[in-house]
Design a protein around this motif. Sequence first.
Motif, short mmCIF file in Angstrom:
data_model
loop_
_atom_site.label_atom_id
_atom_site.label_comp_id
_atom_site.label_asym_id
_atom_site.label_seq_id
_atom_site.Cartn_x
_atom_site.Cartn_y
_atom_site.Cartn_z
N ILE A 2 46.18 39.58 44.27
CA ILE A 2 46.89 38.40 43.78
C ILE A 2 46.58 38.19 42.30
N PHE A 8 50.80 34.89 45.17
CA PHE A 8 50.11 34.14 46.22
C PHE A 8 51.10 33.66 47.29
N GLY A 22 38.91 30.50 49.14
CA GLY A 22 38.38 31.81 48.79
C GLY A 22 37.58 32.49 49.88
N ILE A 31 43.20 34.79 49.20
CA ILE A 31 42.37 34.97 48.02
C ILE A 31 40.96 35.27 48.51
N PRO A 39 35.28 38.17 41.11
CA PRO A 39 36.38 38.73 41.91
C PRO A 39 36.18 40.23 42.16
N THR A 43 41.52 40.64 37.77
CA THR A 43 42.60 39.68 37.97
C THR A 43 42.42 38.50 37.03
N ILE A 45 43.09 35.52 37.90
CA ILE A 45 42.87 34.34 38.73
C ILE A 45 41.50 33.72 38.44
N PRO A 56 43.88 28.72 41.79
CA PRO A 56 44.15 28.41 43.19
C PRO A 56 43.92 26.94 43.55
#
Length: 231
Positions: A2, A8, A22, A31, A39, A43, A45, A56
């Motif tokens: 993602i 997502f 998460g 996620i 991560p 990413t 994110i 998120p």
Amino acid sequence: MIHNYSEFIETLLDAGFSMAGGGSDGIYSVIPWNWNETPPYDTPIRWHTGNPEIDPWEWRIRVLEERRDIAYAKLFFKKSGYITKTWYPYFLAARRGGLDFKDMYADGAISHFAKRIYDVVAAHETLPLHAIKQLAGFTREDKSGFDRALTELQMKMFLTMCGSQQKLSQKGEEYGWSSTVFCTTERFFDEDVFEKAAAIDAQEAERAITEQILKLNPSAQEKKMKKFIFG
């Protein structure tokens, strides 16, 4: 992998349900990492940045404000998660067993605190958290009981989150943190979701959800899956 909000949503719609925050809790998360951990792949994110494309934490409310085919609430293990409109009838069938709110309260399956909360929200259609406490007559001393009852109503899928609302002072000025808005699940989803749920028995629902979990996570344990399904 993602990388943004659109990916997502695409992945979540394909999966049908997911833990939020998460962690997978032994089941599944779109996620798959915690906000305070590195991560597992490269990413953009990042949690709590405030960027609606890559954060998120922002996606929770964005999903609720932009869509009506994904529910977000405390749905699994008394923690937050997502269920898509396609899979919502199966969880309804498993957790309600064909009973409505009045039936479950009469059977003793709903607490008195939960009834006070539900009645106030149902009467107003949508209410922010702070207004629920005020209108239902909860005090500071009731905080733990209120929190348990609100989680209970989400886990039994009678109330769900449906957005956020800024608090207003007596002068009409915004202040403080935004307050989560709740509504009944019957208001959030169309009637067809509940008609589909009525046509599914609990065993069929369990079988279908279990099969989907194992597609997403072949190593999921039976005990965990049952708790995930039935709440």
